[in-house]
Design a protein around this motif. Sequence first.
Motif, short mmCIF file in Angstrom:
data_model
loop_
_atom_site.label_atom_id
_atom_site.label_comp_id
_atom_site.label_asym_id
_atom_site.label_seq_id
_atom_site.Cartn_x
_atom_site.Cartn_y
_atom_site.Cartn_z
N UNK A 1 0.80 -1.22 0.00
CA UNK A 1 0.00 0.00 0.00
C UNK A 1 0.84 1.28 0.00
N UNK A 2 2.14 1.19 0.29
CA UNK A 2 2.91 2.44 0.31
C UNK A 2 4.21 2.39 -0.49
N UNK B 1 4.10 0.82 -3.74
CA UNK B 1 3.36 0.02 -4.71
C UNK B 1 4.18 -0.26 -5.98
N UNK C 1 3.81 0.27 -9.07
CA UNK C 1 3.98 1.31 -10.08
C UNK C 1 5.13 2.26 -9.72
N UNK C 2 5.26 2.60 -8.45
CA UNK C 2 6.37 3.45 -8.04
C UNK C 2 7.71 2.78 -8.33
N UNK D 1 8.55 2.53 -12.24
CA UNK D 1 9.07 3.76 -12.86
C UNK D 1 10.57 3.92 -12.63
#
Lengths: 351, 351
Positions: free
Chosen positions: B296-297, B299, B301-302, B305
């Motif tokens: 949840x913190x 994630x 996608x982060x 990238x």
Amino acid sequence: MIQNDYYSQDVHGPFQLISIGALALEEGGTIPDCRLAVATHGTLNARRDNAILVPTWYSGTSKIIEQVYIGPDHALDPSRYFIVQINQIGNGLSTSPHNSDGDIAMARFPRVRIGDDVRAQQRLLAQHFGIERLELVVGGSMGAQQTWEWAVRFPDRVKRAAPIAGTAKNTEHDLLFAETLVEAITSDPAFRDGAYANSADVIAGLRRHAKLWTVMGWSVDFFREDRHRALGFESVADFVERFMIGYFGPMDPNDLLCMAWKWQRGDVSRHAGGDLAAALGRIRAKMTVMPISHDMFFPPEDCRREQQLVAGSELRVLDSIDGHFALLGTDPAMVAQVDEHLKALLAAPVD
Amino acid sequence: MIQNDYYSQDVHGPFQLISIGALALEEGGTIPDCRLAVATHGTLNARRDNAILVPTWYSGTSKIIEQVYIGPDHALDPSRYFIVQINQIGNGLSTSPHNSDGDIAMARFPRVRIGDDVRAQQRLLAQHFGIERLELVVGGSMGAQQTWEWAVRFPDRVKRAAPIAGTAKNTEHDLLFAETLVEAITSDPAFRDGAYANSADVIAGLRRHAKLWTVMGWSVDFFREDRHRALGFESVADFVERFMIGYFGPMDPNDLLCMAWKWQRGDVSRHAGGDLAAALGRIRAKMTVMPISHDMFFPPEDCRREQQLVAGSELRVLDSIDGHFALLGTDPAMVAQVDEHLKALLAAPVD
């Protein structure tokens, strides 16, 4: 009672305060003179069958919902419908801890359940407006909890129902999240077990409460995509300070705690001895269930599971990286989706 | 210095305390006698080229990582590799606020950055073991932050790197989440600005800190799917009390705050004037980046990238509804995925 100018007609009006008399509560205790703050839009027709009820969410009032969702360009169109917004008990406009006296003032305010709100609303609609059946009940978050409660408790009084970003039975995770919000406030020594002289005394707790909301109320994607900057804030810190603390800071702690307790225990399965499927099986309303794609605490999967227990219902996931707080209207594209789905629901034939 | 039996050899050993002398810190200030708690497994070969470094996460020590990830059945196999676990500064085993005296005791402990840890680790590896280049650096969460920092700061010393559930540059959302953790502790009046006599005095703050971790550390799906019950707890409340408060309750508040400050500011772009792409462009290690599907913190996608900015790297999303805390080993299927990806990485040829 303590003074708090935030909950004024200037900020949230116009609204009417309508008394429904004494309200006996499910948890015991009574609100001797229960007054509900009501805002209406449009005209009730002669058959009294064009009424839409819009309950409110945690911390919110009828005003923001009116600004975002009600108007001639929206599904909630006052030229067609008589739209009745009823502020929930404890929200600061209706009878609430901070505006009550005597035996129910402040921390002495009794426990209120979602079911109490819905019974109070039904009584008000019948007694004050002569409305026996609603064309639609639609609400977000705690408004969704009230919408579910209406559909289960009064199956013959609700033709259509649209819970947005909220559940029929609160999850254990959600209950814990709300517990952290509660403790952010109650752990402030200035809260004094609810006996503060002024809500501003509890600002440290209110600030922490606002920060927790910032973490869970939007989404990780919201901040990654710089939505806070797009909304006009320089940084997350600026967003927390001006938007989140700006929003929650003026509110009354006891009022927030009254709503939080209610939110934590929202559960329509109480109508069927704890059997959620049986409770949802009572529903006769045509339903469209609308979770928000990036909601971190009322996520689509929780809503989907409930929706599948309702015969003939539809799931329409609202797509927004703004997460739960997209409800506030920050993402016009999501408001447009709400309108689209509500228009379809209102156009659908019902028995 | 205050006594805290939680940070003992009985609970977390065996580990060696190795001094690297004075450590000048990036933020200014010095740790006069910086001692790092080190646990090793396996044997360093004659060429000193079979060493794997495993740094630690927030609140964690080498012990839990050893129990979950190190052994003959794992990729981190002591029969093949010399595995060096170095506990991060401030984690309670290495030099930390609670076990320091004088000018750096307790709340006087200086600010430490991820980069300070990595420089300290490099010095220890070179001076104490004669290790100049690492076969692999692998760590989870703050251990991932240290892994990223190693790969960027010392590109020629890291052959392979595997950051799990952590980022190279911390996000603004994550910084705020950690801020709520910090404030859960510091808002406890018994914290006394860090001058408590006994960590148990701050139990109210530590309890709130543990609850916030419960909300964000696992996932909504974890609780929906009754994973807490599968792990042997009767309810979320029972899980909070026995698992989460049981885990975090004995820890030292100043130590947690030291780590939280460091976590919040993890950012390898400092090596390139704030240009993350340029910083990640320095990396020469073969990298496998492993976010956890339901984190949840941190994630996926982060992490994706960042991974895409590293030439020749791979993204391997670990699938677990246990979320971030799957790191703790609650989901054996996820540990198996980690092993699979680490084995592939260790088998891959590098320059």
